[in-house]
Each structure stands twice: as C-alpha cells, then as structure tokens.
Design an enzyme around this catalytic site. Structure first.
Site, PDB file in Angstrom:
ATOM      1  N   LYS A  13      63.696   3.531  31.571  1.00 39.32           N
ATOM      2  CA  LYS A  13      63.313   3.260  30.179  1.00 39.32           C
ATOM      3  C   LYS A  13      61.885   3.693  29.878  1.00 39.32           C
ATOM      4  O   LYS A  13      61.617   4.286  28.837  1.00 39.32           O
ATOM      5  CB  LYS A  13      63.485   1.772  29.852  1.00 39.32           C
ATOM      6  CG  LYS A  13      64.918   1.294  29.764  1.00 39.32           C
ATOM      7  CD  LYS A  13      65.009  -0.097  29.169  1.00 39.32           C
ATOM      8  CE  LYS A  13      64.264  -1.129  29.978  1.00 39.32           C
ATOM      9  NZ  LYS A  13      64.767  -1.272  31.355  1.00 39.32           N
ATOM     10  N   ARG A  88      64.342  -8.725  24.072  1.00 40.26           N
ATOM     11  CA  ARG A  88      64.991  -8.851  25.375  1.00 40.26           C
ATOM     12  C   ARG A  88      66.054  -9.947  25.395  1.00 40.26           C
ATOM     13  O   ARG A  88      66.685 -10.192  26.421  1.00 40.26           O
ATOM     14  CB  ARG A  88      63.972  -9.086  26.488  1.00 40.26           C
ATOM     15  CG  ARG A  88      63.189 -10.354  26.397  1.00 40.26           C
ATOM     16  CD  ARG A  88      62.420 -10.604  27.678  1.00 40.26           C
ATOM     17  NE  ARG A  88      63.306 -10.878  28.791  1.00 40.26           N
ATOM     18  CZ  ARG A  88      62.915 -10.876  30.061  1.00 40.26           C
ATOM     19  NH1 ARG A  88      61.683 -10.594  30.368  1.00 40.26           N
ATOM     20  NH2 ARG A  88      63.775 -11.159  31.019  1.00 40.26           N
ATOM     21  N   ARG A 127      62.263   2.710  46.450  1.00 36.68           N
ATOM     22  CA  ARG A 127      60.917   3.071  45.980  1.00 36.68           C
ATOM     23  C   ARG A 127      59.847   2.577  46.960  1.00 36.68           C
ATOM     24  O   ARG A 127      59.931   1.470  47.495  1.00 36.68           O
ATOM     25  CB  ARG A 127      60.709   2.437  44.603  1.00 36.68           C
ATOM     26  CG  ARG A 127      59.497   2.909  43.857  1.00 36.68           C
ATOM     27  CD  ARG A 127      59.616   2.586  42.382  1.00 36.68           C
ATOM     28  NE  ARG A 127      59.894   1.183  42.106  1.00 36.68           N
ATOM     29  CZ  ARG A 127      60.239   0.721  40.909  1.00 36.68           C
ATOM     30  NH1 ARG A 127      60.378   1.560  39.892  1.00 36.68           N
ATOM     31  NH2 ARG A 127      60.461  -0.566  40.723  1.00 36.68           N
ATOM     32  N   ARG A 161      57.498  -3.017  47.296  1.00 33.09           N
ATOM     33  CA  ARG A 161      57.126  -4.223  46.562  1.00 33.09           C
ATOM     34  C   ARG A 161      58.165  -5.319  46.797  1.00 33.09           C
ATOM     35  O   ARG A 161      59.352  -5.036  46.952  1.00 33.09           O
ATOM     36  CB  ARG A 161      57.053  -3.932  45.053  1.00 33.09           C
ATOM     37  CG  ARG A 161      55.815  -3.212  44.653  1.00 33.09           C
ATOM     38  CD  ARG A 161      55.669  -3.011  43.169  1.00 33.09           C
ATOM     39  NE  ARG A 161      56.766  -3.453  42.319  1.00 33.09           N
ATOM     40  CZ  ARG A 161      56.801  -3.264  41.007  1.00 33.09           C
ATOM     41  NH1 ARG A 161      55.807  -2.627  40.409  1.00 33.09           N
ATOM     42  NH2 ARG A 161      57.813  -3.676  40.288  1.00 33.09           N
ATOM     43  N   ARG A 172      67.347  -9.461  39.394  1.00 35.86           N
ATOM     44  CA  ARG A 172      66.862  -8.931  38.112  1.00 35.86           C
ATOM     45  C   ARG A 172      68.026  -8.424  37.256  1.00 35.86           C
ATOM     46  O   ARG A 172      68.025  -8.585  36.032  1.00 35.86           O
ATOM     47  CB  ARG A 172      65.859  -7.804  38.368  1.00 35.86           C
ATOM     48  CG  ARG A 172      64.522  -8.302  38.887  1.00 35.86           C
ATOM     49  CD  ARG A 172      63.703  -7.209  39.541  1.00 35.86           C
ATOM     50  NE  ARG A 172      63.301  -6.164  38.614  1.00 35.86           N
ATOM     51  CZ  ARG A 172      62.717  -5.026  38.989  1.00 35.86           C
ATOM     52  NH1 ARG A 172      62.473  -4.790  40.277  1.00 35.86           N
ATOM     53  NH2 ARG A 172      62.369  -4.130  38.094  1.00 35.86           N
TER      54      ARG A 172
END
Length: 217
Positions: A13, A88, A127, A161, A172
C-alpha cells in the site's frame, strides 16, 4: 480525485500510494504521517495521541479522525487526496462519509489491493532490515544479500523485526480481517470499490490501479 486505498499488510500500500498520488497529482495522506506530523508539531491532537501511545494504549478513533479531517482541509487537498491507512474500521468510514458530506464532496473510489494470505506471510516474514541503517531492506527470497545476514550497503547486521515473524504476521492479518475488511463491503454497497491484484512488478500494479480507477470513475 478522492481515493481510499485498502489492502492487507504486505500488499504494498505504501509504495502504491506514493506512486498513485504522484501520478494523479494529489497528496498522499497516511495514518503514520498524520501521527508523526501532529506529534512533531505538538498539536492538541498530537499531544493527546502521544499521551495514549506513551501509556501503551490504542489511540481512540476520534483522535485519528480529527487528524485526518484537519489534513483533508489543507489547501493542497482541495482537489483531491489519497487516503492510506484511514479509514481502518467501519466507525472511521462512517465518520469520513459524514465529514465529506458536510464539505459537499464525496469519494471517487476505493482501491482494494488483493494478495493471497500465504504471499503476504512470505513477503513480510522474509524481510530483513539493517541494524546500522534501517532504510537498507532485503528479502530472503526476492532481494537476498550477497552474504547471509550482512548488509550489502554498509556491512551492518541484518535482522527480522519482531512484528515480521510468521506468527505476528498472521495475527496482523486476523486484525485486518476483523477490523478493516468490513469497510470493503461498506463501500461496495456504494459502488465505489475496485479490486485489483497486487501481485507482480510494482509498475504493473500501479498501471492496474490507474486503469481500475478510470473504469470505476
């Protein structure tokens, strides 16, 4: 053009919002930027948000809504904007509709970036960030470093992370399905939603998005 961009974490996004806003010559308004700007400038809403954040509590919807409304009233947003990360949830979407109606304007489209859940997990869980310079980002599958665990740019240690682990990503996604996905149905009932695949090269996704917005408009 006034657009809302939605999609699960890992859909790209932020990247697409930046490119689309530039292409359409409208400001990119992201929730993260709103919070940073208001807290950095010490605005009343920023101070209120900081109080909640410092206490480890969620910032109430009304504070986020207030920040977004203030930003949409700025001169550069007079001819349109692209909202990223707001609304959201349904409460925020309804508040946005009410605010726009007061201004005598309305949304032109809601762009839904679609990505299979397994791809989201693969994108985020793979990542790796550099401890020396957080802007140096690698991916174990799509952009691996030359030496495992070492940044190509500065030799810093690469790490994952805590919120990028597979377990955290799936949590999430659950939050996204519960809180944010319902706004897609809400806007679909208004005939505003254009859903596109967010798979493929960045410029291909951008082109798909522009074409979808044209057809939806």
């Amino acid at each position: 053009m006034r657009i809302v961009l939605v999609g699960p974490p890992g859909a790209g996004k932020g990247t697409q919002a930046h490119l689309l806003a530039k292409t359409l010559s409208i400001p990119h308004i992201s929730t993260g930027d709103l919070f940073r700007a208001n807290i950095g400038q010490g605005t009343p809403l920023g101070l209120e948000a900081k109080g909640y954040m410092d206490a480890g509590r969620l910032v109430p919807d009304e504070v986020t809504i207030g920040m977004a409304q203030d930003r949409m009233l700025q001169a550069d947003a007079e001819n349109g904007f692209l909202l990223d990360g707001f609304p959201r949830n349904l409460g925020q979407a309804e508040a946005l509709d009410g605010f726009l109606a007061e201004q005598g304007i309305k949304l032109d489209g809601v762009l839904d970036l679609e990505v299979p859940e397994d791809e989201v997990v693969k994108r985020i869980a793979g990542r790796r960030l550099c401890r020396k310079n957080g802007s140096h980002v690698f991916h174990v599958a799509y952009n691996p470093p030359k030496a495992e665990g070492v940044c190509d740019e500065c030799g810093g240690e690469l790490y994952q992370r805590s919120d990028d682990t597979e377990e955290a990503v799936r949590t999430r996604l659950e939050v996204y399905h519960t809180e944010t996905e319902p706004i897609i149905d809400y806007y679909a009932q208004q005939g505003l939603v254009a859903t596109i695949s967010a798979l493929g090269k960045v410029d291909e996704v951008t082109q798909r998005a522009i074409e979808a917005l044209k057809q939806n408009g």
